[in-house]
Design an enzyme around this catalytic site. Structure first.
Site, PDB file in Angstrom:
ATOM      1  CG  ASN A  41     -27.337  59.787 111.433  1.00  0.00           C
ATOM      2  OD1 ASN A  41     -27.143  61.003 111.379  1.00  0.00           O
ATOM      3  ND2 ASN A  41     -26.362  58.902 111.373  1.00  0.00           N
ATOM      4  CG  HIS A  90     -52.495  58.428 101.092  1.00  0.00           C
ATOM      5  ND1 HIS A  90     -52.956  59.528 101.777  1.00  0.00           N
ATOM      6  CD2 HIS A  90     -51.148  58.473 101.168  1.00  0.00           C
ATOM      7  CE1 HIS A  90     -51.928  60.225 102.223  1.00  0.00           C
ATOM      8  NE2 HIS A  90     -50.816  59.606 101.873  1.00  0.00           N
ATOM      9  NE  ARG A 111     -38.838  38.935  98.214  1.00  0.00           N
ATOM     10  CZ  ARG A 111     -40.152  38.829  98.374  1.00  0.00           C
ATOM     11  NH1 ARG A 111     -40.634  38.350  99.488  1.00  0.00           N
ATOM     12  NH2 ARG A 111     -40.982  39.207  97.426  1.00  0.00           N
TER      13      ARG A 111
END
Length: 185
Positions: free
Chosen positions: A85, A115, A180
């Site tokens: 989308n 990073h 979770r």
């Protein structure tokens, strides 16, 4: 002799993104993304021509709504009837595989690049690329963020706004930050 930064990136090793070859590849991707995002929908089709030719694969009926952004494009593999989308961003420093009939809501973000933890490493442009795999028939809710190194199983659901930092089992619904399984505290 050490490999090129692109070779290191593809191998999942530390590399510097401050590299002329990688920048040239990002320019190609930006141009393809610009075309995709700028074409009238009727002329663009499911995926703009330059972007479609850049992708690693785009299965039959795969569709990317505009606007869209990716880092390289060639690391993105879309199965048949995948739908991304509007507003999706895929920083595809590693392979991103999205299975058949999987739906990504608006503004979903997939970040393969991690990073360096040390300031000097970040200043040197050090990154490591971790792949993402999303199985068939999954649904990723709007504004979800998926971090590199994550696999999301077939039929799984990621709730809107969730941040996925670890694998999601098949046919499981996850929500929250960090995501979770639903119904657990």
């Amino acid at each position: 002799m050490a490999g090129s930064e692109r070779t290191k990136m593809a191998a999942g090793e530390w590399y510097t993104c401050l590299d002329d070859e990688l920048e040239a590849l990002r320019v190609i991707a930006r141009d393809a993304v610009f075309e995709h995002n700028s074409l009238p929908p009727g002329r663009r089709g499911n995926i703009g021509p330059a972007l479609k030719s850049l992708l690693g694969a785009a299965g039959e009926g795969a569709r990317i709504e505009a606007p869209f952004h990716c880092a390289y494009g060639f690391n993105i593999f879309l199965g048949d009837s995948v739908f991304l989308n509007a507003g999706c961003t895929i920083l595809d420093t590693a392979t991103v595989r999205i299975g058949k009939r999987t739906l990504l809501g608006p503004n979903v973000q997939i970040y393969c690049a991690e990073h360096h933890k040390e300031v000097a490493g970040r200043q040197a442009g050090l990154e490591i690329a971790r792949p993402v795999e999303i199985g068939d028939n999954a649904w990723i809710g709007g504004s979800a963020i998926i971090l590199g190194g994550v696999s999301i199983g077939e039929g799984a659901i990621v709730g809107a706004g969730s941040v996925v930092t670890r694998d999601v089992a098949a046919n499981t619904t996850v929500v929250g930050n960090p995501a979770r399984p639903a119904g657990r505290g």
